[in-house]
Design a protein around this motif. Structure first.
Motif: not given
Length: 285
Positions: A169-172, A186-189, A194-196
């Motif tokens: 989903r969109a962060s917005s 971002i939540e998924t990574t 998998h951040e960055g």
């Protein structure tokens, strides 16, 4: 006096010239292309520049999605070894730019202290993992993650596939949404560690939500903990007014369009696009 040539010196010079002829394409594609000579690379640059100039000048809004995308957003770049993976006909197949290069490029990144090969695929239906199974035959060392809020069509899930029971989903979108079934990138990574990371390939069918999710796909250029996607296969649905900002955002973040075709339904309402990230130097023609 001898005017003979030193064969070893000539061989070294020939190798140096040959190598440098391919350096521009390699450097500007993050070492994805290593077999395109500079002369052909320059022609590809000119073609992209010409098509984008025409887009700005002759953009038209059509109600018919097929006409809208055909007129405004054609494929602008030719991959030397574009290949359909996942079957020649029917649902499940995707067109990739030089899929054999994905593993090699990721291995070079890993040797430079980066992450290894990672693939994300997300859709409302897994289509029995046809695409992922065929992709693993080409890039067997890659880590493949499938995201879908719909239960898989097959059981058991292939052993090399990491299935996650949520879509994107969109962060917005912080309104009335089931956050267990739909998560931001971002939540998924963060959940997967998998951040960055650099994600070598993303295949996305978001059933119309792609026009909102696209901004999350591009956060890697700004945020250290956001992923960067090197190749994106995105199915677009319909031709809403925000379709134009969708393509402009992708272009502004250094992606070229290497593929465009009607979706499997063949109605023109859905269009399959392929995007590849290049360096900013490619666009300085």
């Amino acid at each position: 006096m001898s005017y003979g040539f030193n064969s070893a010196l000539m061989d070294a010079l020939s190798y140096s010239l040959h190598f440098s002829d391919y350096t521009t394409a390699s450097d500007q594609s993050f070492h994805f292309f290593r077999d395109i000579p500079q002369s052909k690379w320059y022609l590809l640059q000119k073609r992209v520049h010409k098509i984008r100039a025409k887009q700005k000048k002759n953009h038209k809004q059509y109600k018919d999605p097929g006409k809208f995308y055909q007129h405004n957003y054609p494929a602008e770049f030719t991959c030397p070894h574009e290949e359909r993976v996942g079957g020649a006909k029917g649902a499940g197949g995707k067109w990739l730019c030089n899929p054999q290069n994905i593993e090699r490029t990721s291995e070079a990144r890993l040797n430079s202290q980066g992450n290894g090969c990672i693939v994300y695929t997300s859709s409302a239906s897994t289509n029995a993992f046809q695409f992922e199974i065929e992709l693993l035959k080409i890039i067997p060392s890659c880590e493949i993650h499938v995201f879908s809020p719909t239960a898989p069509d097959v059981s058991p899930i292939p052993s090399q596939v990491n299935y996650h029971p949520w879509g994107f989903r969109a962060s917005s979108n912080n309104g009335n949404v089931d956050k267990a079934r739909f998560k931001t990138l971002i939540e998924t990574t963060e959940l997967l560690g998998h951040e960055g990371y650099t994600i070598d390939l993303l295949s996305l069918d978001a059933q119309g939500l792609e026009f909102d999710i696209v901004h999350d796909l591009l956060l890697g250029d700004y945020l250290q903990n956001a992923p960067i996607f090197m190749q994106m296969l995105i199915q677009v649905h319909g031709a809403p007014a925000k379709a134009t900002s969708f393509f402009l955002a992708i272009q502004d973040h250094g992606y070229i369009t290497f593929h465009k075709s009607p979706g499997d339904a063949g109605t023109g309402i859905e269009q399959d696009y392929g995007f590849l990230k290049l360096s900013k130097e490619f666009f300085n023609v």
